[in-house]
Design a protein around this motif. Structure first.
Motif, PDB file in Angstrom:
ATOM      1  N   PRO A 190      89.777  25.885  52.578  1.00 18.01           N
ATOM      2  CA  PRO A 190      90.213  25.229  53.613  1.00 18.01           C
ATOM      3  C   PRO A 190      89.104  24.263  54.174  1.00 18.01           C
ATOM      4  N   ALA A 191      87.866  24.412  54.538  1.00 16.84           N
ATOM      5  CA  ALA A 191      87.219  23.735  55.167  1.00 16.84           C
ATOM      6  C   ALA A 191      86.892  22.165  53.746  1.00 16.84           C
ATOM      7  N   LEU A 192      86.842  22.698  52.205  1.00 18.57           N
ATOM      8  CA  LEU A 192      86.514  21.978  51.714  1.00 18.57           C
ATOM      9  C   LEU A 192      87.540  20.736  51.505  1.00 18.57           C
ATOM     10  N   ASP A 193      88.958  21.251  51.343  1.00 21.18           N
ATOM     11  CA  ASP A 193      90.110  20.548  51.891  1.00 21.18           C
ATOM     12  C   ASP A 193      90.120  19.394  52.557  1.00 21.18           C
ATOM     13  N   ALA A 194      89.053  19.663  54.234  1.00 22.11           N
ATOM     14  CA  ALA A 194      89.320  19.144  55.086  1.00 22.11           C
ATOM     15  C   ALA A 194      87.886  18.139  54.858  1.00 22.11           C
ATOM     16  N   ILE A 195      87.058  18.403  54.286  1.00 19.52           N
ATOM     17  CA  ILE A 195      85.827  17.488  53.831  1.00 19.52           C
ATOM     18  C   ILE A 195      86.283  16.683  52.789  1.00 19.52           C
ATOM     19  N   ALA A 196      87.268  16.683  51.451  1.00 20.57           N
ATOM     20  CA  ALA A 196      87.702  16.207  50.710  1.00 20.57           C
ATOM     21  C   ALA A 196      88.822  14.613  51.034  1.00 20.57           C
ATOM     22  N   GLY A 197      89.080  15.087  52.260  1.00 25.41           N
ATOM     23  CA  GLY A 197      90.559  14.625  52.935  1.00 25.41           C
ATOM     24  C   GLY A 197      89.630  13.635  54.000  1.00 25.41           C
ATOM     25  N   GLN A 198      88.707  13.938  54.135  1.00 28.09           N
ATOM     26  CA  GLN A 198      87.820  12.784  55.096  1.00 28.09           C
ATOM     27  C   GLN A 198      87.496  11.887  54.446  1.00 28.09           C
ATOM     28  N   THR A 199      86.832  11.508  52.920  1.00 31.51           N
ATOM     29  CA  THR A 199      85.620  10.945  51.864  1.00 31.51           C
ATOM     30  C   THR A 199      86.495   9.626  51.127  1.00 31.51           C
ATOM     31  N   ARG A 200      86.328   8.928  50.153  1.00 32.23           N
ATOM     32  CA  ARG A 200      86.207   8.376  49.191  1.00 32.23           C
ATOM     33  C   ARG A 200      86.471   9.171  47.882  1.00 32.23           C
ATOM     34  N   VAL A 201      84.750   9.892  48.336  1.00 29.75           N
ATOM     35  CA  VAL A 201      83.828   9.884  47.066  1.00 29.75           C
ATOM     36  C   VAL A 201      83.212  11.512  47.507  1.00 29.75           C
ATOM     37  N   VAL A 202      83.632  12.162  46.623  1.00 31.02           N
ATOM     38  CA  VAL A 202      82.667  13.397  46.991  1.00 31.02           C
ATOM     39  C   VAL A 202      81.434  13.341  45.526  1.00 31.02           C
ATOM     40  N   ALA A 247      90.147  20.753  45.290  1.00 29.93           N
ATOM     41  CA  ALA A 247      90.844  20.134  46.822  1.00 29.93           C
ATOM     42  C   ALA A 247      90.419  19.006  46.649  1.00 29.93           C
ATOM     43  N   CYS A 248      89.314  18.042  45.750  1.00 33.52           N
ATOM     44  CA  CYS A 248      89.132  16.663  45.546  1.00 33.52           C
ATOM     45  C   CYS A 248      90.940  16.330  44.596  1.00 33.52           C
ATOM     46  N   ALA A 249      90.999  16.957  43.442  1.00 31.40           N
ATOM     47  CA  ALA A 249      92.691  16.671  43.388  1.00 31.40           C
ATOM     48  C   ALA A 249      93.037  16.656  43.802  1.00 31.40           C
ATOM     49  N   ARG A 250      93.597  17.348  44.869  1.00 34.42           N
ATOM     50  CA  ARG A 250      94.572  17.872  45.726  1.00 34.42           C
ATOM     51  C   ARG A 250      94.829  16.624  46.985  1.00 34.42           C
ATOM     52  N   ALA A 251      93.780  16.140  47.052  1.00 30.18           N
ATOM     53  CA  ALA A 251      93.788  15.082  48.655  1.00 30.18           C
ATOM     54  C   ALA A 251      93.877  13.695  47.382  1.00 30.18           C
ATOM     55  N   GLY A 252      93.132  13.113  46.224  1.00 28.35           N
ATOM     56  CA  GLY A 252      92.534  12.370  45.725  1.00 28.35           C
ATOM     57  C   GLY A 252      91.678  11.613  46.025  1.00 28.35           C
ATOM     58  N   THR A 253      91.324  12.423  45.941  1.00 29.82           N
ATOM     59  CA  THR A 253      89.774  12.040  46.065  1.00 29.82           C
ATOM     60  C   THR A 253      88.464  12.017  45.097  1.00 29.82           C
ATOM     61  N   HIS A 254      87.912  10.644  44.196  1.00 29.75           N
ATOM     62  CA  HIS A 254      86.934  11.198  43.721  1.00 29.75           C
ATOM     63  C   HIS A 254      86.129  12.076  43.102  1.00 29.75           C
ATOM     64  N   TYR A 255      85.943  12.340  42.612  1.00 29.63           N
ATOM     65  CA  TYR A 255      84.707  13.412  42.468  1.00 29.63           C
ATOM     66  C   TYR A 255      83.152  13.285  41.206  1.00 29.63           C
ATOM     67  N   ALA A 256      82.069  13.679  41.910  1.00 33.88           N
ATOM     68  CA  ALA A 256      81.682  13.056  40.477  1.00 33.88           C
ATOM     69  C   ALA A 256      80.475  14.840  40.780  1.00 33.88           C
ATOM     70  N   ASP A 257      80.264  15.297  39.690  1.00 33.76           N
ATOM     71  CA  ASP A 257      78.785  16.093  39.832  1.00 33.76           C
ATOM     72  C   ASP A 257      77.725  16.204  39.089  1.00 33.76           C
ATOM     73  N   LEU A 258      76.985  17.203  37.983  1.00 29.30           N
ATOM     74  CA  LEU A 258      75.654  16.697  37.633  1.00 29.30           C
ATOM     75  C   LEU A 258      75.915  17.581  36.741  1.00 29.30           C
ATOM     76  N   THR A 259      76.843  18.834  36.352  1.00 24.04           N
ATOM     77  CA  THR A 259      76.739  19.703  35.272  1.00 24.04           C
ATOM     78  C   THR A 259      76.657  19.490  33.800  1.00 24.04           C
ATOM     79  N   GLY A 260      75.546  20.841  33.400  1.00 24.53           N
ATOM     80  CA  GLY A 260      76.048  20.302  31.903  1.00 24.53           C
ATOM     81  C   GLY A 260      76.104  21.584  31.236  1.00 24.53           C
ATOM     82  N   GLU A 261      77.403  22.680  32.346  1.00 30.10           N
ATOM     83  CA  GLU A 261      78.311  22.610  31.794  1.00 30.10           C
ATOM     84  C   GLU A 261      79.656  22.879  31.026  1.00 30.10           C
ATOM     85  N   VAL A 262      79.453  22.703  30.071  1.00 32.98           N
ATOM     86  CA  VAL A 262      80.169  22.154  28.792  1.00 32.98           C
ATOM     87  C   VAL A 262      81.693  23.102  29.399  1.00 32.98           C
ATOM     88  N   LEU A 263      82.190  24.603  29.663  1.00 37.56           N
ATOM     89  CA  LEU A 263      82.803  25.014  29.544  1.00 37.56           C
ATOM     90  C   LEU A 263      83.858  25.130  31.121  1.00 37.56           C
TER      91      LEU A 263
END
Length: 200
Positions: free
Chosen positions: A72-84, A101-117
């Motif tokens: 729920p806290a992540l949903d609140a953040i995602a719902g307030q911003t264009r990008v996380v 949370a981003c997918a539910r809110a229609g919020t763009h998401y970016a990370d720096l993962t190298g974890e293929v799985l």
């Protein structure tokens, strides 16, 4: 939700971590004037401490609190911003709730993962939903630089003929003010990924 109804343009999630601090510092110096930015993480106090150490442009940035285990806290953040932009890893352990949370809110998401799985798992779980809501899910922004930097350094050392002194050590600039390669790994990178459920 329309972009003009969002409180922020960018939320940096994991702002008190090693890479999060670097990203916050970069935005404080280079984000266009008027960009609405907030810092977020599981500790409001630590994120506020990061903000207070940034250039003047960051003084008015809001600080938000959300643990990766609190949807729920992540949903609140995602719902307030264009990008996380999230730097919280290992992503296989902490990343999926943020993606969802981003997918539910229609919020763009970016990370720096190298974890293929993790990337494969995220595609399987949220691709259809993200297409419906308009969220763009972008993995591996910046990717893991340390392994390639170390490989380059080792290759340069092996290339030098035996007995000949090095003229100059290979250098890197992972952050301003460091003239030599800083080989410290971010805490999430050092922990390594945990195999997601269903993968062997």
């Amino acid at each position: 939700m329309a972009d003009n109804a969002r409180t922020y343009d960018i939320v940096v999630y994991g702002a008190s971590g090693f890479v999060g601090k670097l990203l916050a510092g970069y935005l404080a110096e280079h984000a266009p004037p008027g960009t609405r930015i907030a810092l977020a993480g599981r500790s409001r106090a630590r994120c506020a401490e990061v903000r207070d150490g940034l250039p003047e442009a960051a003084r008015d940035w809001d600080v938000l609190e959300a643990d990766a285990g609190d949807p729920p806290a992540l949903d609140a953040i995602a719902g307030q911003t264009r990008v996380v932009a999230t730097t919280v890893g290992p992503y296989a352990r902490y990343g999926m709730p943020v993606v969802e949370a981003c997918a539910r809110a229609g919020t763009h998401y970016a990370d720096l993962t190298g974890e293929v799985l993790f990337v494969r798992d995220a595609i399987d779980r949220v691709d259809a939903l993200a297409r419906e809501t308009g969220a763009r899910i972008v993995h591996a922004c910046g990717y893991d630089s340390i392994p390639s930097d170390l490989a380059t350094m080792l290759l340069a050392r092996r290339r030098r003929p035996p007995g000949r002194p090095a003229r100059r050590e290979p250098q890197g600039r992972l952050q301003r003010g460091h003239d030599r390669l800083d080989a410290r790994a971010a805490r999430g990178t050092a922990r390594g990924p945990r195999t997601p459920p269903g993968h062997r």
